[in-house]
Write a protein that holds these residues in place. Structure first.
Motif, PDB file in Angstrom:
ATOM      1  N   GLN A   1       8.196  13.008 -11.926  1.00 34.79           N
ATOM      2  CA  GLN A   1       7.349  11.836 -11.765  1.00 34.79           C
ATOM      3  C   GLN A   1       7.209  11.482 -10.287  1.00 34.79           C
ATOM      4  O   GLN A   1       8.044  11.860  -9.454  1.00 34.79           O
ATOM      5  CB  GLN A   1       7.960  10.646 -12.517  1.00 34.79           C
ATOM      6  CG  GLN A   1       8.133  10.877 -14.011  1.00 34.79           C
ATOM      7  CD  GLN A   1       6.810  11.044 -14.731  1.00 34.79           C
ATOM      8  OE1 GLN A   1       5.890  10.245 -14.552  1.00 34.79           O
ATOM      9  NE2 GLN A   1       6.710  12.078 -15.545  1.00 34.79           N
ATOM     10  N   ASN A   2       6.150  10.751  -9.960  1.00 37.84           N
ATOM     11  CA  ASN A   2       5.965  10.283  -8.586  1.00 37.84           C
ATOM     12  C   ASN A   2       7.134   9.385  -8.195  1.00 37.84           C
ATOM     13  O   ASN A   2       7.662   8.634  -9.018  1.00 37.84           O
ATOM     14  CB  ASN A   2       4.650   9.521  -8.457  1.00 37.84           C
ATOM     15  CG  ASN A   2       3.445  10.420  -8.628  1.00 37.84           C
ATOM     16  OD1 ASN A   2       3.499  11.607  -8.316  1.00 37.84           O
ATOM     17  ND2 ASN A   2       2.349   9.873  -9.120  1.00 37.84           N
TER      18      ASN A   2
ATOM     19  N   SER B   1       8.892   6.911  -4.888  1.00 37.40           N
ATOM     20  CA  SER B   1       8.731   6.266  -3.584  1.00 37.40           C
ATOM     21  C   SER B   1      10.013   5.531  -3.211  1.00 37.40           C
ATOM     22  O   SER B   1      10.681   4.953  -4.075  1.00 37.40           O
ATOM     23  CB  SER B   1       7.565   5.263  -3.605  1.00 37.40           C
ATOM     24  OG  SER B   1       6.334   5.923  -3.788  1.00 37.40           O
TER      25      SER B   1
ATOM     26  N   GLU C   1       9.022  15.316  -0.026  1.00 34.43           N
ATOM     27  CA  GLU C   1       8.400  14.682  -1.184  1.00 34.43           C
ATOM     28  C   GLU C   1       9.166  13.430  -1.607  1.00 34.43           C
ATOM     29  O   GLU C   1       8.574  12.448  -2.044  1.00 34.43           O
ATOM     30  CB  GLU C   1       8.322  15.674  -2.345  1.00 34.43           C
ATOM     31  CG  GLU C   1       7.236  16.727  -2.163  1.00 34.43           C
ATOM     32  CD  GLU C   1       7.147  17.691  -3.326  1.00 34.43           C
ATOM     33  OE1 GLU C   1       8.014  17.631  -4.230  1.00 34.43           O
ATOM     34  OE2 GLU C   1       6.215  18.521  -3.337  1.00 34.43           O
TER      35      GLU C   1
ATOM     36  N   SER D   1       7.154   8.280   1.331  1.00 34.01           N
ATOM     37  CA  SER D   1       6.700   6.892   1.469  1.00 34.01           C
ATOM     38  C   SER D   1       7.182   6.238   2.760  1.00 34.01           C
ATOM     39  O   SER D   1       6.697   5.167   3.126  1.00 34.01           O
ATOM     40  CB  SER D   1       7.181   6.063   0.271  1.00 34.01           C
ATOM     41  OG  SER D   1       8.593   6.117   0.156  1.00 34.01           O
TER      42      SER D   1
ATOM     43  N   SER E   1       0.924   8.461   5.339  1.00 33.19           N
ATOM     44  CA  SER E   1       0.472   9.382   4.294  1.00 33.19           C
ATOM     45  C   SER E   1      -0.387  10.516   4.861  1.00 33.19           C
ATOM     46  O   SER E   1      -0.302  11.664   4.395  1.00 33.19           O
ATOM     47  CB  SER E   1      -0.312   8.624   3.219  1.00 33.19           C
ATOM     48  OG  SER E   1      -1.438   7.972   3.776  1.00 33.19           O
TER      49      SER E   1
END
Length: 481
Positions: free
Chosen positions: A207-208, A210, A402, A406, A410
């Protein structure tokens, strides 16, 4: 409201001993009959939500469950019903904003809710205290029934009713060791849908993620580990149960590699010794290797050989050891590893001082980048093993960035990863060729026609290495955060 629990599958050889141990605790016997509802298109299942009505002895309840950010925790909205229900009553959730949000797929589709499958279970319930926490142990034996099919349920759950998750984990560890329990993160609902649709549950993907730039480094590390476990555990569970596909193996390899990268790149973000976990994860990763290698050989190398005019159109089936592979993920040591990582990832970090993580992450990224670019000038003289180590460093760099993306601009991250991607891909291509070379070296002793493959592989390796050298030089010149 949410529930925190761990569920384990019970090996058939251990059930009678475990049952006897629970009986000695003077358990309460509970008869459970649960009925799971969804739309005809299974809209709830697609977002991992379950909606059930359950009869517990003489009491009916209606429960809505959904996943949360913590793997052992699920959102649970439960209501007691006054009488035996006649279908699902969604009016109960009209004033519940959380339930309304969860049920959006159903409400938007305006499809009826119909019975999908059901369970019949005899549960032995034990209440106990550990430390300052109250824990419920439930031994379940019964059936999962979908259409004209049914499968046996034989599992034990440890649920935290009150207290700390660390107490829950410490409490259940002796049970895992003594009865060889292995972690099963697949819910009864997920198993029901898999049975109903006559196919294994789909593999879980990353999953994403941050990070907050002002968290402490220890908290950031724990959040990264928790994210990796969200990716790893469903795939590891499917393999342990022996109900998996090649995609589960591939995603588990990716998940373990991501976690190993986190533990290696950010080891100095905690005072905790991470070396034992690294060793254990390396061992598990190696067990997954042969399965993935053969799949890559068939899907990537064989078609290229055929296009080059190979005098064969298939390869001997590799000896699969699915039972052995599953067995590695059923070992108590594996479940205890998952529990240790979960425990660490959920420990309170509020006493750790907040930091500016951006320069800390930049330092780690820069250190790893210099290791890679320092090999640019003499790349062609590196041994095959050194080239493989370089490939691993490139993957570690990619995963590390990755996880910390954040913290940086970006646009710069996108440019950096775009520059890194060709290098990773071409080194991966070289690795696949080396694996294929070892495979065909064995085959030529039995069938001489496979010498064609070895000649083709040798030629391809030289071309790929030339491209890899160029990609490494370009990365060395242009990579900058």
């Amino acid at each position: 409201m949410s529930e925190i629990e761990f569920k384990f599958h019970i090996p058939a050889t251990q059930y009678s001993k475990l049952h006897h141990a629970i009986q000695e605790q003077q358990p309460k016997l509970v008869h459970l009959a649960a009925y799971y509802y969804d739309t005809p298109s299974q809209a709830l299942s697609k977002v991992q939500i379950s909606l059930r009505q359950r009869l517990e002895n003489t009491v009916w309840t209606q429960t809505l469950k959904a996943p949360s950010s913590h793997h052992a925790k699920r959102i649970e909205i439960e209501e007691t019903l006054d009488e035996k229900p006649n279908g699902i009553d969604l009016k109960r959730y009209v004033k519940n904003k959380q339930a309304q949000a969860l049920l959006k797929p159903v409400l938007a589709s305006k499809q009826p809710l119909i019975l999908q499958f059901r369970t019949e279970v005899k549960r032995l319930n034990v209440q106990m205290n550990h430390g300052d926490s109250h824990i419920e142990i439930a031994l379940d034996q019964g059936w999962l029934i979908a259409a004209h099919q049914k499968v046996k349920i034989s599992e034990i759950e440890f649920e935290l009713k009150k207290g700390q998750i660390s107490d829950l984990i410490v409490c259940l560890q002796p049970w895992v060791k003594q009865y060889h329990l292995y972690l099963d993160v697949q819910s009864k609902a997920a198993r029901g849908y898999a049975l109903l649709n006559t196919q294994p549950q789909a593999a879980t993907y990353a999953q994403n993620f941050s990070l907050s730039p002002t968290h402490s480094s220890e908290l950031a590390l724990k959040q990264m580990i928790a994210s990796c476990l969200q990716h790893i555990l469903p795939n590891a569970s499917a393999i342990a149960l022996g109900d998996y596909q090649a995609s589960h193996v591939h995603q588990l390899r990716v998940g373990i590699r991501r976690l190993r990268s986190v533990l290696k790149s950010f080891a100095d973000w905690t005072t905790h010794d991470l070396s034992l976990w690294q060793q254990q994860l390396k061992s598990l990763f190696q067990h997954l290797g042969s399965t993935r290698d053969y799949d890559a050989l068939v899907s990537d190398v064989l078609p290229a050989l055929q296009n080059a005019g190979a005098p064969f159109d298939s390869l001997p089936q590799a000896k699969r050891k699915s039972h052995d592979l599953s067995q590695h993920f059923r070992e108590p040591s594996t479940s205890l590893l998952w529990l240790d990582l979960l425990n660490f990832s959920q420990q309170d970090s509020s006493t750790h001082q907040a930091q500016d993580l951006t320069p800390l992450a930049g330092k780690q990224i820069g250190k790893l980048q210099r290791k890679i670019t320092g090999q640019s000038d003499n790349f062609m003289q590196l041994s095959t093993e050194q080239k493989h180590q370089l490939r691993k460093q490139v993957k570690q760099l990619r995963y590390s960035l990755e996880f910390t993306h954040s913290l940086f601009k970006s646009k710069q991250v996108k440019h950096y990863l775009k520059t890194l991607k060709p290098l990773q891909e071409v080194l991966g291509e070289f690795n696949d060729l080396c694996v294929a070379e070892e495979y065909f070296k064995i085959l030529v002793n039995k069938q001489r026609e496979y010498w064609f493959a070895l000649g083709w592989i040798s030629a391809q390796q030289q071309q790929v290495l030339s491209r890899a050298h160029v990609a490494l030089q370009q990365f060395s010149r242009h990579a900058e955060l």
